[in-house]
Enzyme design. Structure first.
Site, PDB file in Angstrom:
ATOM      1  N   THR A 256       0.807  -1.227   0.000  1.00 15.44           N
ATOM      2  CA  THR A 256       0.000   0.000   0.000  1.00 15.44           C
ATOM      3  C   THR A 256       0.837   1.273   0.000  1.00 15.44           C
ATOM      4  OG1 THR A 256      -0.154  -0.123   2.406  1.00 15.44           O
ATOM      5  CG2 THR A 256      -1.945  -1.115   1.142  1.00 15.44           C
ATOM      6  N   SER A 257       2.035   1.208   0.571  1.00 22.99           N
ATOM      7  CA  SER A 257       2.917   2.384   0.531  1.00 22.99           C
ATOM      8  C   SER A 257       4.357   1.913   0.663  1.00 22.99           C
ATOM      9  CB  SER A 257       2.581   3.356   1.660  1.00 22.99           C
ATOM     10  OG  SER A 257       2.810   2.731   2.913  1.00 22.99           O
TER      11      SER A 257
ATOM     12  N   ALA B 269       1.519  14.835   6.462  1.00 20.75           N
ATOM     13  CA  ALA B 269       0.898  14.662   7.777  1.00 20.75           C
ATOM     14  C   ALA B 269       0.874  13.169   8.075  1.00 20.75           C
ATOM     15  CB  ALA B 269      -0.520  15.211   7.780  1.00 20.75           C
TER      16      ALA B 269
ATOM     17  N   ASP C 212      -6.840   0.866   7.034  1.00 18.82           N
ATOM     18  CA  ASP C 212      -8.173   0.254   7.164  1.00 18.82           C
ATOM     19  C   ASP C 212      -9.064   0.673   6.002  1.00 18.82           C
ATOM     20  OD1 ASP C 212      -7.999  -0.574  10.285  1.00 18.82           O
ATOM     21  OD2 ASP C 212      -7.137   1.401   9.984  1.00 18.82           O
TER      22      ASP C 212
END
Length: 285
Positions: free
Chosen positions: A159-160, A201, A208
């Site tokens: 995901t990252s 941020a 989720d």
């Protein structure tokens, strides 16, 4: 998931006053006996007929082992059941990875959970933990995804990551891989890369949100990981941009937004979740 038309039975793995991104939190962690009792109730009423199981943040090893037992039982009832697992274990801050769940969860995820999962959504640090292999290049990442496929899941989405994005340093890379075995036994693998603008941020709950939307969009586009990921990542961008904009207004000029101000603007993003305008395109590798 409910906004996208799914009937959901929710079981809380923890009942906390707030998420753990705050300085303080109070509450309870569910154990395996308590999970088993809830599942027994569903079973006695014969309402345990599911198409999907989705799991995320868990702090208790016995709870996680019980999840595996339940998933296996549900798969015996419905061989088409899809188990989506977000193996929430930790993340990287300033290049250094650290776990934010007890370390003894790792072997349970690696040896028991991932083998029964169909779709997994680790971040780079979690993918490295599960395979015992570091990722420095995109080639490494693709090999790690192959290792994860070999453990069981047909679909793997990192995901990252902190990989260098072709579009430059202001972008975050996510990678997806879908492996399918055709009727004649040949395997085809579709791989994609997505680059989304970094938002300055720290948000809590993005994983989720990602896992839930990926479940929904892979359901709606079962043979097209590219489109499913584009819709998921684009919706994420809409939510994050709205959240940071609103947080900055609340914090006031020159102040850093706090945890409460950075709570994801889910309700305000309902339309984007239902029908995201595609702003992040995937590249087929």
């Amino acid at each position: 998931l409910q906004v996208l038309g799914f009937e959901v039975d929710t079981v809380n793995s923890v009942q906390f006053s707030n998420h753990t991104g705050y300085a303080h939190w109070k509450g309870q962690v569910l154990n395996s006996d308590e999970l088993h009792e809830l599942y027994e109730g569903l079973k006695l009423n014969k309402v345990n007929q599911y198409d999907y199981v989705l799991t995320g943040y868990t702090r208790d090893t016995s709870f996680l082992a019980m999840v595996v037992d339940i998933v296996q039982e549900l798969k015996q009832q419905n061989s088409n059941l899809v188990y989506v697992c977000d193996p929430v274990m930790g993340d990287k801050w300033n290049g250094e990875g650290s776990m934010y769940v007890p370390k003894d969860l790792l072997p349970v995820y690696r040896d028991k959970v991932v083998p029964v999962a169909d779709i997994i959504t680790p971040n780079q640090f979690e993918a490295e933990l599960l395979t015992g292999r570091k990722i420095y290049t995109e080639k490494d990442a693709l090999e790690v995804m192959d290792m994860l496929h070999a453990m069981g899941p047909e679909t793997v989405v990192i995901t990252s990551s902190d990989l260098q994005a072709p579009l430059g340093n202001d972008y975050l890379i996510a990678l997806g891989s879908h492996r399918k075995t055709k009727a004649d036994g040949t395997r085809i693998t579709q791989r994609i890369r997505m680059e989304s603008p970094k938002v300055d941020a720290v948000f809590v709950g993005t994983g989720d949100l990602f896992a839930a939307m990926l479940l929904a969009w892979t359901h709606k586009h079962p043979n097209n990981l590219k489109v499913a990921c584009e819709k998921t990542v684009s919706a994420m961008q809409h939510v994050l941009q709205r959240t940071i904009k609103s947080a900055k207004v609340q914090a006031g000029e020159g102040n850093k937004p706090n945890s409460a101000q950075l709570e994801l603007r889910m309700v305000q993003s309902k339309k984007d979740i239902e029908n995201p305008e595609i702003i992040v395109k995937a590249t087929v590798l």
